[in-house]
Design a protein around this motif. Structure first.
Motif, PDB file in Angstrom:
ATOM      1  N   ALA A  97       5.933 -55.417 -12.063  1.00 29.14           N
ATOM      2  CA  ALA A  97       5.354 -55.593 -10.724  1.00 29.14           C
ATOM      3  C   ALA A  97       4.243 -54.583 -10.469  1.00 29.14           C
ATOM      4  CB  ALA A  97       6.449 -55.458  -9.668  1.00 29.14           C
ATOM      5  N   ASP A  98       4.470 -53.334 -10.869  1.00 27.55           N
ATOM      6  CA  ASP A  98       3.477 -52.281 -10.634  1.00 27.55           C
ATOM      7  C   ASP A  98       2.181 -52.553 -11.386  1.00 27.55           C
ATOM      8  OD1 ASP A  98       5.245 -50.969  -9.002  1.00 27.55           O
ATOM      9  OD2 ASP A  98       5.866 -49.493 -10.495  1.00 27.55           O
ATOM     10  N   VAL A  99       2.300 -52.960 -12.646  1.00 24.82           N
ATOM     11  CA  VAL A  99       1.098 -53.210 -13.444  1.00 24.82           C
ATOM     12  C   VAL A  99       0.353 -54.436 -12.910  1.00 24.82           C
ATOM     13  CG1 VAL A  99       0.200 -53.722 -15.748  1.00 24.82           C
ATOM     14  CG2 VAL A  99       2.097 -52.113 -15.482  1.00 24.82           C
ATOM     15  N   ASN A 100       1.088 -55.470 -12.526  1.00 23.35           N
ATOM     16  CA  ASN A 100       0.430 -56.643 -11.944  1.00 23.35           C
ATOM     17  C   ASN A 100      -0.289 -56.302 -10.652  1.00 23.35           C
ATOM     18  OD1 ASN A 100       0.703 -59.454 -13.211  1.00 23.35           O
ATOM     19  ND2 ASN A 100       2.738 -58.573 -13.593  1.00 23.35           N
ATOM     20  N   ASN A 101       0.326 -55.455  -9.826  1.00 22.13           N
ATOM     21  CA  ASN A 101      -0.316 -55.039  -8.576  1.00 22.13           C
ATOM     22  C   ASN A 101      -1.607 -54.263  -8.843  1.00 22.13           C
ATOM     23  OD1 ASN A 101       1.612 -56.229  -6.953  1.00 22.13           O
ATOM     24  ND2 ASN A 101       2.862 -54.371  -6.821  1.00 22.13           N
ATOM     25  N   LYS A 102      -1.626 -53.549  -9.953  1.00 28.75           N
ATOM     26  CA  LYS A 102      -2.812 -52.770 -10.306  1.00 28.75           C
ATOM     27  C   LYS A 102      -3.931 -53.669 -10.829  1.00 28.75           C
ATOM     28  CE  LYS A 102      -3.967 -48.472 -12.724  1.00 28.75           C
ATOM     29  NZ  LYS A 102      -3.438 -47.386 -13.584  1.00 28.75           N
ATOM     30  N   HIS A 103      -3.579 -54.906 -11.205  1.00 31.66           N
ATOM     31  CA  HIS A 103      -4.555 -55.833 -11.771  1.00 31.66           C
ATOM     32  C   HIS A 103      -4.507 -57.158 -11.006  1.00 31.66           C
ATOM     33  CE1 HIS A 103      -5.701 -53.453 -15.331  1.00 31.66           C
ATOM     34  NE2 HIS A 103      -4.456 -52.989 -15.260  1.00 31.66           N
ATOM     35  N   PRO A 104      -4.948 -57.169  -9.743  1.00 27.88           N
ATOM     36  CA  PRO A 104      -4.884 -58.395  -8.929  1.00 27.88           C
ATOM     37  C   PRO A 104      -5.725 -59.526  -9.497  1.00 27.88           C
ATOM     38  CG  PRO A 104      -6.231 -56.707  -7.860  1.00 27.88           C
ATOM     39  CD  PRO A 104      -5.543 -56.037  -9.003  1.00 27.88           C
ATOM     40  N   ASP A 111       2.850 -61.066 -18.153  1.00 31.26           N
ATOM     41  CA  ASP A 111       4.253 -60.887 -18.513  1.00 31.26           C
ATOM     42  C   ASP A 111       4.457 -59.477 -19.071  1.00 31.26           C
ATOM     43  OD1 ASP A 111       3.271 -60.914 -21.116  1.00 31.26           O
ATOM     44  OD2 ASP A 111       4.246 -62.791 -21.679  1.00 31.26           O
ATOM     45  N   TYR A 112       5.648 -59.225 -19.604  1.00 34.05           N
ATOM     46  CA  TYR A 112       5.972 -57.871 -20.065  1.00 34.05           C
ATOM     47  C   TYR A 112       5.000 -57.388 -21.142  1.00 34.05           C
ATOM     48  CZ  TYR A 112       8.438 -53.978 -22.188  1.00 34.05           C
ATOM     49  OH  TYR A 112       8.745 -52.734 -22.689  1.00 34.05           O
ATOM     50  N   THR A 113       4.702 -58.242 -22.112  1.00 36.13           N
ATOM     51  CA  THR A 113       3.800 -57.850 -23.192  1.00 36.13           C
ATOM     52  C   THR A 113       2.424 -57.507 -22.647  1.00 36.13           C
ATOM     53  OG1 THR A 113       4.999 -59.287 -24.717  1.00 36.13           O
ATOM     54  CG2 THR A 113       2.809 -58.572 -25.398  1.00 36.13           C
ATOM     55  N   ASP A 114       1.894 -58.353 -21.765  1.00 37.70           N
ATOM     56  CA  ASP A 114       0.590 -58.096 -21.153  1.00 37.70           C
ATOM     57  C   ASP A 114       0.591 -56.753 -20.437  1.00 37.70           C
ATOM     58  OD1 ASP A 114      -0.377 -60.615 -21.945  1.00 37.70           O
ATOM     59  OD2 ASP A 114       0.403 -61.565 -20.124  1.00 37.70           O
ATOM     60  N   CYS A 115       1.678 -56.471 -19.742  1.00 34.95           N
ATOM     61  CA  CYS A 115       1.753 -55.251 -18.937  1.00 34.95           C
ATOM     62  C   CYS A 115       1.796 -53.998 -19.801  1.00 34.95           C
ATOM     63  CB  CYS A 115       2.969 -55.300 -18.011  1.00 34.95           C
ATOM     64  SG  CYS A 115       2.781 -56.474 -16.648  1.00 34.95           S
ATOM     65  N   VAL A 116       2.469 -54.074 -20.943  1.00 34.74           N
ATOM     66  CA  VAL A 116       2.497 -52.912 -21.842  1.00 34.74           C
ATOM     67  C   VAL A 116       1.092 -52.627 -22.358  1.00 34.74           C
ATOM     68  CG1 VAL A 116       3.344 -52.025 -24.042  1.00 34.74           C
ATOM     69  CG2 VAL A 116       4.911 -53.217 -22.497  1.00 34.74           C
ATOM     70  N   TYR A 117       0.413 -53.654 -22.832  1.00 35.98           N
ATOM     71  CA  TYR A 117      -0.965 -53.463 -23.287  1.00 35.98           C
ATOM     72  C   TYR A 117      -1.823 -52.886 -22.164  1.00 35.98           C
ATOM     73  CZ  TYR A 117      -0.463 -56.199 -27.647  1.00 35.98           C
ATOM     74  OH  TYR A 117      -0.120 -56.656 -28.890  1.00 35.98           O
ATOM     75  N   ALA A 118      -1.701 -53.461 -20.957  1.00 34.56           N
ATOM     76  CA  ALA A 118      -2.527 -53.022 -19.831  1.00 34.56           C
ATOM     77  C   ALA A 118      -2.244 -51.574 -19.466  1.00 34.56           C
ATOM     78  CB  ALA A 118      -2.285 -53.933 -18.628  1.00 34.56           C
ATOM     79  N   ALA A 119      -0.965 -51.180 -19.475  1.00 31.82           N
ATOM     80  CA  ALA A 119      -0.615 -49.808 -19.120  1.00 31.82           C
ATOM     81  C   ALA A 119      -1.211 -48.817 -20.110  1.00 31.82           C
ATOM     82  CB  ALA A 119       0.902 -49.656 -19.066  1.00 31.82           C
ATOM     83  N   ILE A 120      -1.199 -49.184 -21.379  1.00 29.81           N
ATOM     84  CA  ILE A 120      -1.774 -48.297 -22.406  1.00 29.81           C
ATOM     85  C   ILE A 120      -3.273 -48.161 -22.202  1.00 29.81           C
ATOM     86  CG2 ILE A 120      -2.177 -47.996 -24.874  1.00 29.81           C
ATOM     87  CD1 ILE A 120       0.457 -49.602 -25.318  1.00 29.81           C
TER      88      ILE A 120
END
Length: 568
Positions: A97-104, A111-120
């Motif tokens: 949820a946090d990563v998605n909110n950071k990338h409106p 999904d989870y995989t996308d969010c891990v890549y995005a966080a890195i």
């Protein structure tokens, strides 16, 4: 006078974990932080003189300081990016949820995989000054798409190109990492690089490394060394552990490839900044076994003090099931091995035993346990009489005859009792794939004790989410979940026949960790002459309902008579 105390602690409910003197009301501590006396309050008063500090503990429960038999300081450096959600479901959902909110711009569809890549990549963009980024914490089981089959890959981490940082991120299990192209290039890995046995290098359709490395192959990616960052890692780690009541720690090399932060630990010990008694290992796997005796003896000679020493090697014997083709093995004999040359393996074991090196093995299943114990028994036959307390860690399954061998030679079963919970649903399927019909008979405990083995307790933190010994004591004793409604709640109850007593479970986290570390003459229980390493608890651990042990608070933690943590 010799019996003058610096502090005398009175009005205490002391469980000494000393079978000869199991309970006490008071204890006296000298100027060196050693126990002068443990016993009655009346007799303790004889150690009070002008200048002695008298501390009333208000009837609180006192235990020896806890230990951890097997964990990994995030090293060799303090990690830049720590994905703390790891395997916790609620934290993982919040992470997404946090990563998605950071990338409106993605409309909440990552999904989870996308969010891990995005966080890195978010971290990399926010820290352009960093030439290297080291992270830990993603959950490989939760990956989706192609990544679910092969792991995280380099392509989405290459966005910043050659001008960006080298990136290396470990999974929370410690069995996988992803490196971007710059990091792979810096380490000289190409499509022609030989894959170490027991490891996997992910490849694309052209045979080029795709950035995914598993188990033994992880050793091909080296992390840069910086003593200041090592010290930062240890300071963070010991703050967390002191707050959980931990003072004795066996730190082990990650998979035999990621080294322990020895230089930083030694500097902290010399500067008086260590607040744990730390023992570390020299790591090796099959590909660098030829030099292990030389390297271990060099580390042993260089690092020896009361609070920090290196006396042990770490051998990575078996890995996660998806890295090797022969898992599971034949029915009734489970597991795999990261060695393809049994004679080379045996020679490494015998040479280390002969040299007086304690060995610590990552050994989950009965196949690898038998292989280790066969080699050790040959070493014991050739060079008998050595009290080295070789250690097998994790031990999901093991043959009854090998449990007896553990006891015969006084070896250590380094267990993680917080794992003693029945698997369900997808997790059950995962375990069934590894160990077949043994899935509900994992992690013997009582049998080791009855055989005479040293059973130590620990966490495998940060690979495992759990790092608090009180949680491990509860789950290890009940063999049930922290959310169980009662001790025999059937939903998560795992193999209750292997329950030990509460005292034996506490011993696993105290005196037996000290025995594993060869420090039982100075710590591990509350006995006159040993250091005053102890914790003050909010409740009596022997009086609370067993399913509430994890709710007990650590009020204070002491190492060598000095307060290293206070809840206030």
């Amino acid at each position: 006078m010799e019996n003058k105390a610096k502090q005398v602690y009175i009005n205490a409910n002391v469980y000494t974990i000393d079978r000869d003197n199991p309970h006490a009301e008071a204890f006296a501590v000298d100027a060196e932080g050693k126990l002068l006396y443990v016993g009655s309050q009346k007799d303790a008063e004889s150690f009070i003189y002008e200048g002695t500090e008298v501390i009333d503990l208000g009837g609180k429960c006192v235990l020896p300081g806890f230990g951890d038999d097997h964990c990994h300081i995030s090293s060799p450096e303090s990690v830049d990016l720590f994905l703390e959600h790891r395997s916790d479901i609620k934290m993982r959902e919040q992470f997404i949820a946090d990563v998605n909110n950071k990338h409106p711009e993605n409309n909440g569809k990552m999904d989870y995989t996308d969010c891990v890549y995005a966080a890195i990549m978010d971290y990399a963009k926010e820290h352009p000054e960093k030439e290297f980024i080291h992270g830990i914490g993603y959950d490989p089981v939760q990956l989706t798409g192609e990544e679910k089959k092969v792991g995280l890959m380099k392509y989405r981490l290459d966005e910043l190109g050659e001008d960006g940082p080298a990136i290396c991120i470990f999974s929370y299990t410690g069995h996988d990492l992803v490196a971007n192209s710059k990091c792979i290039k810096q380490n000289g890995v190409t499509k022609d690089t030989k894959v170490p046995y027991g490891g996997v290098i992910g490849k694309d359709e052209k045979g080029e490394p795709n950035g995914a490395f598993h188990d033994a192959a992880m050793g091909l990616i080296e992390l840069p060394t910086n003593i200041n960052r090592q010290m930062d890692a240890i300071k963070r780690f010991q703050r967390i552990y002191n707050a959980a009541g931990v003072v004795n720690v066996q730190n082990v090399a990650g998979n035999g490839t990621v080294p322990c932060p020895m230089a930083g630990a030694w500097k902290l010990a010399q500067d008086g900044e260590l607040t744990i008694r730390l023992r570390s290992t020299t790591g090796y796997t099959s590909y660098n076994a030829d030099t292990i005796v030389e390297r271990c003896l060099a580390d042993k000679a260089k690092y020896q003090s009361e609070l920090f020493a290196v006396n042990t090697s770490k051998n990575f014997i078996d890995g996660v099931f998806y890295t090797l083709e022969d898992w599971p093995s034949q029915p009734g004999f489970h597991g795999t091995c990261t060695w393809d040359d049994e004679e080379k393996f045996k020679k490494a074991i015998i040479d280390q035993h002969k040299a007086g090196i304690q060995m610590h093995f990552h050994s989950y299943a009965d196949r690898s346990c038998k292989m280790v114990l066969d080699a050790l028994e040959e070493a014991e036959t050739l060079y008998p009489g050595k009290d080295l307390r070789h250690t097998l860690a994790h031990i999901m399954t093991i043959r009854p005859e090998d449990i007896k061998r553990m006891g015969k030679y006084g070896y250590v079963a380094a267990m993680q009792p917080s794992w003693f919970v029945k698997a369900k649903d997808a997790e059950k399927e995962y375990y069934y794939g590894m160990i077949g019909d043994k899935w509900d008979h994992q992690y013997p405990f009582k049998s080791f004790i009855e055989a005479g083995a040293i059973v130590a307790g620990g966490t495998d933190y940060p690979v495992s989410v759990e790092y608090k010994p009180l949680e491990g004591i509860q789950v290890g004793y009940t063999r049930n979940s922290l959310i169980a409604s009662h001790m025999d709640d059937p939903e998560y109850l795992l193999w209750p026949e292997e329950r030990a007593t509460l005292l034996q479970t506490i011993e696993a986290f105290t005196i037996n960790v000290a025995k594993e570390m060869h420090t039982e003459n100075t710590t591990g229980n509350l006995v006159a002459g040993k250091y005053a390493d102890f914790v003050v608890l909010s409740d009596d651990i022997f009086e609370v309902d067993p399913i509430n042990i994890h709710t007990i608070q650590v009020l204070k933690t002491y190492l060598m008579g000095k307060e290293v943590y206070s809840a206030s």
